[in-house]
Design an enzyme around this catalytic site. Sequence first.
Site, PDB file in Angstrom:
ATOM      1  N   THR A  40       0.836  -1.211   0.000  1.00  0.00           N
ATOM      2  CA  THR A  40       0.000   0.000   0.000  1.00  0.00           C
ATOM      3  C   THR A  40       0.867   1.256   0.000  1.00  0.00           C
ATOM      4  OG1 THR A  40      -1.671  -1.190   1.254  1.00  0.00           O
ATOM      5  CG2 THR A  40      -1.817   1.205   1.300  1.00  0.00           C
ATOM      6  N   HIS A  43       2.111   1.976  -3.406  1.00  0.00           N
ATOM      7  CA  HIS A  43       1.098   2.667  -4.227  1.00  0.00           C
ATOM      8  C   HIS A  43       1.075   4.163  -3.910  1.00  0.00           C
ATOM      9  CE1 HIS A  43      -0.641  -0.893  -6.012  1.00  0.00           C
ATOM     10  NE2 HIS A  43      -0.731  -1.472  -4.823  1.00  0.00           N
TER      11      HIS A  43
HETATM   12 ZN    ZN Z   1       0.171  -3.146   5.361  1.00  0.00          ZN
END
Ligand code: ZN
Length: 352
Positions: A40, A43
């Site tokens: 994440t 990203h």
């Molecule tokens: Zn995580």
Amino acid sequence: MRALVKARSEPGLWASEEPIPAIGRDDVLVRVNRTGICGTDIHIYQWDDWARSTVPVPMIVGHEFAGEIVEVGSGVTDLAVGQRVSGEGHVIGMKSRASRGGRFHLDPETRGIGVNMPGSFAEYVRVPAFNVVPLPDDVDDELGAILDPLGNAVHTALSFDLVGEDVLVTGAGPIGIMAAAVARHVGARHVVITDINRERLDLAASVADVVPVDVSREDLADVTARLGMREGFDIGLEMSGAPAAFDQMVASMVMGGRIGLLGIPSRPFAIDWNRVVFRMLTIKGIYGREMFETWHKMLAMLQSGLNVRKVITHRFDAQDFAHGFETMASGRCGKVILDWTKRLPDPVTAGA
Ligand code: ZN
Ligand code: NAD
């Protein structure tokens, strides 16, 4: 305090001096010792469409952390200064039917630390006391910093009874590898893990007694035949987000097989639904961790022989965060840890 901030709406992360967060009556302040870099965070670093539409700017990011409580809010009774802790990064509301029914992980108002609210790539992070999970003495800060992704793996794997079952894990990223290790730990028969990245498959085989399969070179059916499996996998744990992997999984399941879907595809894709129907497959979507049963189970398993330490392949000082992000983005790694225990020097900037 020093922190890593998504300061501008463009690729990159910036080290900067930020105020130590003020806490509310139901919060604690945690001094961060170690953080994990999550997919994440990549990203967010790369600033893809999802990140652009989700993360407010400017904001401190990061959500995988372990550290020590340095301050507790006036309403917090069960936590104390000096306690070593990690914490659940999903902050829930208390209004929904699910929350009021005690199914906290199903709350639709869930917000993410380091995604929708200030995060833990910093010397200090504010955490609601409800989200704090004390660490046992035998779980060090480095392991404490990967409980979030280990929790994803545990939530997915323990969604099914794996004892004596043949398990297919697609995707040997950090979470897939840990899910395979959990399946082995709880007593699956064969645990097969697939990827197209040889280094990651080698890492998987070094972490747990699993069968690595490079599906870019090997036919999965040959492997299952060699293992003496005649009817397909009982349980599938999809941990790649790759349409080809999910397609292969659906094609490799036994009649009545069950699939946990954790991997996040980057776009909608088609599968052969006839296979799902005629094989009577069950598919369960998985998001985050169950609060707090997943946390209890994973700490208990770590204390009873589950060993995922080798999934951590790289450690960097927080000031070297740019290298950490490069390593993580390259895919030539398992988990990458940032160490916050040394003071950072003057603010530095890293582009993408
Ligand atoms: Zn995580
Ligand atoms: P990762 O991206 O590091 O690992 C994915 C792996 O899948 C890579 O090693 C890649 O080479 C492999 N892969 C690509 N194509 C494949 C194919 N055809 N067959 C088999 N493997 C293939 O991801 P991670 O950090 O381990 O996370 C796993 C997945 O879970 C990701 O999709 C991530 O976005 C998702 N995720 C979901 C949640 C949730 O709550 N649902 C939480 C965290 C991560």
